[in-house]
Design a protein around this motif. Structure first.
Motif, PDB file in Angstrom:
ATOM      1  N   ALA A 134     -14.979 -12.558  16.139  1.00 11.63           N
ATOM      2  CA  ALA A 134     -14.556 -12.786  14.759  1.00 11.63           C
ATOM      3  C   ALA A 134     -15.018 -11.653  13.852  1.00 11.63           C
ATOM      4  CB  ALA A 134     -15.094 -14.123  14.264  1.00 11.63           C
ATOM      5  N   VAL A 135     -16.227 -11.144  14.075  1.00  6.70           N
ATOM      6  CA  VAL A 135     -16.756 -10.050  13.257  1.00  6.70           C
ATOM      7  C   VAL A 135     -15.985  -8.762  13.529  1.00  6.70           C
ATOM      8  CG1 VAL A 135     -18.777  -8.579  12.863  1.00  6.70           C
ATOM      9  CG2 VAL A 135     -19.045 -11.057  12.979  1.00  6.70           C
ATOM     10  N   ARG A 136     -15.588  -8.527  14.765  1.00  4.59           N
ATOM     11  CA  ARG A 136     -14.756  -7.354  15.066  1.00  4.59           C
ATOM     12  C   ARG A 136     -13.436  -7.436  14.306  1.00  4.59           C
ATOM     13  NH1 ARG A 136     -16.455  -8.043  20.477  1.00  4.59           N
ATOM     14  NH2 ARG A 136     -14.449  -9.003  21.018  1.00  4.59           N
ATOM     15  N   HIS A 137     -12.869  -8.615  14.244  1.00  2.00           N
ATOM     16  CA  HIS A 137     -11.619  -8.788  13.499  1.00  2.00           C
ATOM     17  C   HIS A 137     -11.840  -8.551  12.012  1.00  2.00           C
ATOM     18  CE1 HIS A 137      -8.435 -11.199  11.474  1.00  2.00           C
ATOM     19  NE2 HIS A 137      -7.684 -10.678  12.417  1.00  2.00           N
ATOM     20  N   LEU A 138     -12.948  -9.036  11.484  1.00  2.00           N
ATOM     21  CA  LEU A 138     -13.302  -8.806  10.080  1.00  2.00           C
ATOM     22  C   LEU A 138     -13.415  -7.316   9.785  1.00  2.00           C
ATOM     23  CD1 LEU A 138     -14.582  -9.783   7.270  1.00  2.00           C
ATOM     24  CD2 LEU A 138     -16.778  -9.581   8.460  1.00  2.00           C
ATOM     25  N   ASN A 139     -14.166  -6.600  10.621  1.00  5.09           N
ATOM     26  CA  ASN A 139     -14.351  -5.158  10.415  1.00  5.09           C
ATOM     27  C   ASN A 139     -13.029  -4.400  10.519  1.00  5.09           C
ATOM     28  OD1 ASN A 139     -17.146  -5.349  10.059  1.00  5.09           O
ATOM     29  ND2 ASN A 139     -17.564  -5.148  12.247  1.00  5.09           N
ATOM     30  N   SER A 140     -12.181  -4.806  11.459  1.00  7.83           N
ATOM     31  CA  SER A 140     -10.886  -4.148  11.633  1.00  7.83           C
ATOM     32  C   SER A 140     -10.005  -4.368  10.411  1.00  7.83           C
ATOM     33  CB  SER A 140     -10.196  -4.694  12.884  1.00  7.83           C
ATOM     34  OG  SER A 140      -8.879  -4.193  13.006  1.00  7.83           O
ATOM     35  N   GLU A 141      -9.999  -5.593   9.889  1.00 11.56           N
ATOM     36  CA  GLU A 141      -9.170  -5.887   8.729  1.00 11.56           C
ATOM     37  C   GLU A 141      -9.657  -5.122   7.501  1.00 11.56           C
ATOM     38  OE1 GLU A 141      -6.913  -9.755   7.261  1.00 11.56           O
ATOM     39  OE2 GLU A 141      -9.080 -10.009   7.191  1.00 11.56           O
ATOM     40  N   ALA A 142     -10.971  -5.059   7.313  1.00 12.96           N
ATOM     41  CA  ALA A 142     -11.517  -4.314   6.176  1.00 12.96           C
ATOM     42  C   ALA A 142     -11.166  -2.835   6.285  1.00 12.96           C
ATOM     43  CB  ALA A 142     -13.031  -4.498   6.113  1.00 12.96           C
ATOM     44  N   HIS A 143     -11.222  -2.292   7.494  1.00 15.52           N
ATOM     45  CA  HIS A 143     -10.881  -0.882   7.702  1.00 15.52           C
ATOM     46  C   HIS A 143      -9.418  -0.626   7.352  1.00 15.52           C
ATOM     47  CE1 HIS A 143     -10.717   3.096   9.489  1.00 15.52           C
ATOM     48  NE2 HIS A 143      -9.690   2.700  10.237  1.00 15.52           N
ATOM     49  N   LEU A 144      -8.513  -1.491   7.798  1.00 15.73           N
ATOM     50  CA  LEU A 144      -7.091  -1.303   7.509  1.00 15.73           C
ATOM     51  C   LEU A 144      -6.809  -1.397   6.016  1.00 15.73           C
ATOM     52  CD1 LEU A 144      -5.456  -3.369  10.408  1.00 15.73           C
ATOM     53  CD2 LEU A 144      -5.507  -0.887  10.177  1.00 15.73           C
ATOM     54  N   LEU A 145      -7.474  -2.306   5.331  1.00 12.89           N
ATOM     55  CA  LEU A 145      -7.211  -2.487   3.907  1.00 12.89           C
ATOM     56  C   LEU A 145      -7.720  -1.332   3.057  1.00 12.89           C
ATOM     57  CD1 LEU A 145      -7.799  -6.322   3.575  1.00 12.89           C
ATOM     58  CD2 LEU A 145      -5.677  -5.078   3.136  1.00 12.89           C
ATOM     59  N   LYS A 146      -8.589  -0.509   3.588  1.00 12.18           N
ATOM     60  CA  LYS A 146      -8.989   0.693   2.857  1.00 12.18           C
ATOM     61  C   LYS A 146      -7.798   1.629   2.676  1.00 12.18           C
ATOM     62  CE  LYS A 146     -13.802   0.618   4.464  1.00 12.18           C
ATOM     63  NZ  LYS A 146     -14.821   1.277   5.317  1.00 12.18           N
ATOM     64  N   GLY A 147      -6.833   1.550   3.585  1.00 14.17           N
ATOM     65  CA  GLY A 147      -5.641   2.388   3.482  1.00 14.17           C
ATOM     66  C   GLY A 147      -4.422   1.647   2.989  1.00 14.17           C
ATOM     67  N   PHE A 148      -4.378   0.326   3.175  1.00 16.76           N
ATOM     68  CA  PHE A 148      -3.189  -0.448   2.821  1.00 16.76           C
ATOM     69  C   PHE A 148      -3.251  -1.031   1.409  1.00 16.76           C
ATOM     70  CE2 PHE A 148      -2.455  -1.592   7.568  1.00 16.76           C
ATOM     71  CZ  PHE A 148      -1.993  -0.309   7.789  1.00 16.76           C
ATOM     72  N   THR A 149      -4.373  -0.933   0.719  1.00 16.01           N
ATOM     73  CA  THR A 149      -4.473  -1.476  -0.630  1.00 16.01           C
ATOM     74  C   THR A 149      -3.760  -0.560  -1.622  1.00 16.01           C
ATOM     75  OG1 THR A 149      -6.589  -2.538  -0.125  1.00 16.01           O
ATOM     76  CG2 THR A 149      -6.071  -2.194  -2.452  1.00 16.01           C
ATOM     77  N   ARG A 150      -2.978  -1.152  -2.512  1.00 13.40           N
ATOM     78  CA  ARG A 150      -2.254  -0.395  -3.531  1.00 13.40           C
ATOM     79  C   ARG A 150      -2.722  -0.848  -4.917  1.00 13.40           C
ATOM     80  NH1 ARG A 150      -1.590   1.995   0.451  1.00 13.40           N
ATOM     81  NH2 ARG A 150       0.339   2.285   1.652  1.00 13.40           N
ATOM     82  N   PHE A 151      -3.085   0.114  -5.754  1.00 14.01           N
ATOM     83  CA  PHE A 151      -3.519  -0.175  -7.115  1.00 14.01           C
ATOM     84  C   PHE A 151      -2.425   0.221  -8.107  1.00 14.01           C
ATOM     85  CE2 PHE A 151      -7.667   0.019  -5.047  1.00 14.01           C
ATOM     86  CZ  PHE A 151      -8.340  -1.034  -5.658  1.00 14.01           C
ATOM     87  N   SER A 152      -2.373  -0.499  -9.222  1.00 18.17           N
ATOM     88  CA  SER A 152      -1.465  -0.176 -10.324  1.00 18.17           C
ATOM     89  C   SER A 152      -2.291   0.097 -11.572  1.00 18.17           C
ATOM     90  CB  SER A 152      -0.506  -1.339 -10.593  1.00 18.17           C
ATOM     91  OG  SER A 152       0.342  -1.566  -9.488  1.00 18.17           O
ATOM     92  N   ASP A 153      -1.770   0.970 -12.427  1.00 19.28           N
ATOM     93  CA  ASP A 153      -2.428   1.260 -13.701  1.00 19.28           C
ATOM     94  C   ASP A 153      -1.936   0.245 -14.726  1.00 19.28           C
ATOM     95  OD1 ASP A 153      -3.453   2.223 -16.065  1.00 19.28           O
ATOM     96  OD2 ASP A 153      -2.930   4.311 -15.674  1.00 19.28           O
ATOM     97  N   LEU A 154      -2.833  -0.625 -15.168  1.00 19.31           N
ATOM     98  CA  LEU A 154      -2.485  -1.681 -16.112  1.00 19.31           C
ATOM     99  C   LEU A 154      -3.220  -1.436 -17.424  1.00 19.31           C
ATOM    100  CD1 LEU A 154      -2.880  -4.643 -13.595  1.00 19.31           C
ATOM    101  CD2 LEU A 154      -0.766  -3.449 -14.213  1.00 19.31           C
ATOM    102  N   GLY A 155      -2.678  -0.542 -18.228  1.00 17.58           N
ATOM    103  CA  GLY A 155      -3.293  -0.244 -19.508  1.00 17.58           C
ATOM    104  C   GLY A 155      -4.660   0.392 -19.397  1.00 17.58           C
ATOM    105  N   GLY A 156      -4.850   1.274 -18.439  1.00 17.69           N
ATOM    106  CA  GLY A 156      -6.127   1.959 -18.275  1.00 17.69           C
ATOM    107  C   GLY A 156      -7.051   1.308 -17.283  1.00 17.69           C
ATOM    108  N   VAL A 157      -6.680   0.152 -16.753  1.00  9.65           N
ATOM    109  CA  VAL A 157      -7.469  -0.544 -15.729  1.00  9.65           C
ATOM    110  C   VAL A 157      -6.649  -0.581 -14.449  1.00  9.65           C
ATOM    111  CG1 VAL A 157      -8.552  -2.715 -15.052  1.00  9.65           C
ATOM    112  CG2 VAL A 157      -8.662  -1.953 -17.437  1.00  9.65           C
ATOM    113  N   LEU A 158      -7.266  -0.192 -13.333  1.00 12.46           N
ATOM    114  CA  LEU A 158      -6.584  -0.241 -12.049  1.00 12.46           C
ATOM    115  C   LEU A 158      -6.666  -1.654 -11.490  1.00 12.46           C
ATOM    116  CD1 LEU A 158      -7.844   3.079 -10.400  1.00 12.46           C
ATOM    117  CD2 LEU A 158      -5.710   2.687 -11.645  1.00 12.46           C
ATOM    118  N   GLY A 159      -5.531  -2.166 -11.039  1.00  8.66           N
ATOM    119  CA  GLY A 159      -5.511  -3.516 -10.481  1.00  8.66           C
ATOM    120  C   GLY A 159      -4.755  -3.562  -9.174  1.00  8.66           C
ATOM    121  N   GLY A 160      -5.278  -4.333  -8.226  1.00  8.07           N
ATOM    122  CA  GLY A 160      -4.625  -4.465  -6.934  1.00  8.07           C
ATOM    123  C   GLY A 160      -4.795  -5.862  -6.378  1.00  8.07           C
TER     124      GLY A 160
END
Length: 285
Positions: free
Chosen positions: A117-143
């Motif tokens: 389960a921890v390996r899956h957790l670490n793998s998911e966190a690693h993927l989300l470092k690249g798959f997360t998308r942020f938007s500029d919402l009035g000077g604040v980044l949101g994702g």
């Protein structure tokens, strides 16, 4: 011995107190459940009160036995492993009674489900470092993200280091909590209801540029949907800019941009898929 169910407040400290009370009362719980999951049961039950000092005593003992086990315990608590509390309880009891020797054997029946389960957790966190998308919402980044595991504690250091001078937030749809960062400080707080603000004209334009770039770099002759799903699993697509529909690229007050363009030689991405449900960490990430 009669079956006994422990109920606790859902915090890591509360879980450690379950272990403390188990030893203090010489009891072996059949199940350990969060108060939020409280339902009428035929089994006897006990509500465990969170005591910070008791939690610290248990954790210090675990660290003294094995720093690896303490890391496994903390990360294991963030996983979506079904009945994770009872698995972590058995792991801790075995560590305290037999010592850390069994931690070298990853086929051990007590260690294996937690380690997997921890390996899956670490793998998911690693993927989300690249798959997360942020938007500029009035000077604040949101994702937004929609993970199976509670990955925000693992992502906090990465994104705070990446955007040290920016105010941003990252919302976890699955667990209804958010990471907030501003002024060099970061906190994770529960957030039951959240709706992302619509983009302004500039943000909509940037989203469209990113979509065009994504389509442009695609090579039609090398189109391989199986490979793409392997490298970029479909369950992440709902929160990724390049997989959204036309409404994602249009500011509410602006005229409609029209169909999201794809260059002639590119390969347009498929439409947005339905939101996936939760599954166990045994599933492929």
């Amino acid at each position: 011995m009669n079956d006994l169910v422990y109920y606790y407040d859902g915090s890591f400290a509360g879980f450690l107190c379950c272990i403390f009370d188990s030893y203090a009362n010489k009891e072996v719980p059949t199940a350990i459940c969060c108060d939020e999951d409280l339902v009428p049961m035929l089994f006897a039950s006990r509500s465990i009160v969170t005591n910070t000092e008791h939690a610290k005593r248990v954790f210090r003992k675990v660290v003294k036995c094995s720093s690896f086990a303490s890391d496994l315990l903390q990360k294991g608590f963030l996983t979506c492993l079904p009945q994770r509390e009872i698995y972590l309880y058995r792991l801790t009891v075995k560590l305290l009674e037999e010592g850390p020797g069994f931690l070298r054997n990853f086929s051990d029946e007590t260690l294996y489900p937690v380690a997997k389960a921890v390996r899956h957790l670490n793998s998911e966190a690693h993927l989300l470092k690249g798959f997360t998308r942020f938007s500029d919402l009035g000077g604040v980044l949101g994702g937004e993200i929609q993970p199976k595991n509670r990955v925000l504690p693992l992502l906090r250091r990465h994104f705070c280091a990446r955007y040290p001078d920016d105010a941003f937030f990252l919302y976890d749809r699955t667990h209804r909590e958010a990471l907030f960062h501003a002024g060099g400080k970061a906190v994770i707080r529960p957030l039951e209801h959240f709706q992302m603000a619509p983009p302004d004209e500039q943000e909509a334009h940037y989203r469209l540029l990113w979509k065009r770039f994504y389509d442009t770099v695609a090579i039609r002759e090398r189109y391989n949907p199986t490979c793409r799903r392997t490298q970029m699993p479909m369950r992440y697509w709902d929160t990724m800019t390049e997989f959204q529909g036309p409404e994602h690229f249009t500011a509410p007050a602006a005229p409609a941009i029209g169909a999201v363009p794809a260059v002639p030689d590119g390969t347009p991405v498929p439409g947005k898929r339905p939101a996936p449900g939760l599954s166990a960490p045994e599933s492929s990430p």
